[in-house]
Scaffold this active site. Structure first.
Site, PDB file in Angstrom:
ATOM      1  N   GLY A  46       0.837  -1.194   0.000  1.00 52.03           N
ATOM      2  CA  GLY A  46       0.000   0.000   0.000  1.00 52.03           C
ATOM      3  C   GLY A  46       0.871   1.242   0.000  1.00 52.03           C
ATOM      4  N   GLN A  51       3.245   9.942   0.714  1.00 57.02           N
ATOM      5  CA  GLN A  51       4.532   9.232   0.799  1.00 57.02           C
ATOM      6  C   GLN A  51       5.431   9.517  -0.402  1.00 57.02           C
ATOM      7  OE1 GLN A  51       2.510   5.306   1.992  1.00 57.02           O
ATOM      8  NE2 GLN A  51       4.506   5.135   2.959  1.00 57.02           N
ATOM      9  N   CYS A  94       6.026  -0.119   7.045  1.00 57.69           N
ATOM     10  CA  CYS A  94       5.685   1.023   6.197  1.00 57.69           C
ATOM     11  C   CYS A  94       6.900   1.408   5.361  1.00 57.69           C
ATOM     12  CB  CYS A  94       5.283   2.195   7.087  1.00 57.69           C
ATOM     13  SG  CYS A  94       4.852   3.694   6.196  1.00 57.69           S
ATOM     14  N   LEU A  95       6.687   1.710   4.083  1.00 56.38           N
ATOM     15  CA  LEU A  95       7.811   2.103   3.220  1.00 56.38           C
ATOM     16  C   LEU A  95       8.470   3.389   3.710  1.00 56.38           C
ATOM     17  CD1 LEU A  95       6.368   1.330  -0.338  1.00 56.38           C
ATOM     18  CD2 LEU A  95       7.929  -0.066   1.033  1.00 56.38           C
ATOM     19  N   HIS A 136      -4.220   1.861   7.940  1.00 57.07           N
ATOM     20  CA  HIS A 136      -2.831   2.342   7.951  1.00 57.07           C
ATOM     21  C   HIS A 136      -2.649   3.446   6.907  1.00 57.07           C
ATOM     22  CE1 HIS A 136       1.709   1.484   7.891  1.00 57.07           C
ATOM     23  NE2 HIS A 136       1.513   2.261   6.855  1.00 57.07           N
ATOM     24  N   GLU A 137      -3.147   3.189   5.690  1.00 58.74           N
ATOM     25  CA  GLU A 137      -2.957   4.171   4.607  1.00 58.74           C
ATOM     26  C   GLU A 137      -3.785   5.430   4.850  1.00 58.74           C
ATOM     27  OE1 GLU A 137      -0.546   3.717   2.745  1.00 58.74           O
ATOM     28  OE2 GLU A 137      -0.258   1.575   3.086  1.00 58.74           O
ATOM     29  N   HIS A 140      -2.077   7.888   6.989  1.00 59.84           N
ATOM     30  CA  HIS A 140      -1.100   8.739   6.279  1.00 59.84           C
ATOM     31  C   HIS A 140      -1.738  10.041   5.798  1.00 59.84           C
ATOM     32  CE1 HIS A 140       2.592   6.413   6.020  1.00 59.84           C
ATOM     33  NE2 HIS A 140       1.946   5.338   5.602  1.00 59.84           N
TER      34      HIS A 140
HETATM   35 NI    NI Z   1       2.720   3.381   5.563  1.00 63.74          NI
END
Ligand code: NI
Length: 172
Positions: A46, A51, A94-95, A136-137, A140
């Site tokens: 995701g 991001q 998470c990236l 989670h997304e 962000h």
């Molecule tokens: Ni993330």
């Protein structure tokens, strides 16, 4: 399509409150394609627009790619309509917080609405990985990282680890 650089914590842009997408147009579709390509390149499941530095309420996801299939999904202006009282604890990564994996407790099930890639309003009833990933997304989009759900101590340890890894990377 092009791969865009992914911001990592503690980049202040990750704390930004993202703005609603006004229109699903070709420019947005290009951003969706870039985000998907970036997510696949980084081996993520995701990715939120912030991001890659774009403060728009948009996220992409593909929960099938771990099984070798591709089922790309885009969620524009996603909104949680309902969340269960029941919670589940899942280990998240998470990236933007590379190589950190920690348990996070969230509602087990949610109902959310969003616009898809074609601008069509959809509703999704999510549980399991889809529920975790969507929450989670969506965090962000409100400037919240999964490590913000941890204790202060665990969060600062995670941030130190990420910064140390980046320094080593830059030095090599
Ligand atoms: Ni993330």
């Amino acid at each position: 399509m092009s791969i865009r650089p992914v911001l990592t914590a503690p980049d202040p842009r990750l704390k930004a409150m993202s703005e609603d997408v006004a229109q699903v147009n070709d420019e947005l579709k290009k951003l969706i394609d870039d985000m998907l390509e970036t997510m696949y390149a980084e081996d993520g499941i995701g990715l939120a627009a912030i991001q890659v530095g774009v403060p728009k309420r948009l996220l992409v996801m593909d929960l099938a790619q771990k099984e070798g299939r591709r089922e790309p999904q885009a969620f524009v202006n996603p909104r949680i309509l309902w969340a269960s009282d029941e919670t589940t604890t899942v280990q998240e990564g998470c990236l933007s917080v590379p190589d950190i994996w920690e348990d996070v407790e969230r509602p087990t099930r949610i109902t959310a609405e969003f616009l898809d890639r074609d601008g069509t309003l959809k509703t999704v009833e999510a549980n399991g990985l889809l529920s975790t990933c969507l929450q989670h997304e969506m965090d962000h989009l409100n400037g919240v990282l999964f490590i913000d759900h941890l204790s202060k101590l665990k969060r600062s340890m995670a941030l130190r680890k990420v910064q140390k890894a980046r320094r080593l990377e830059q030095a090599s």
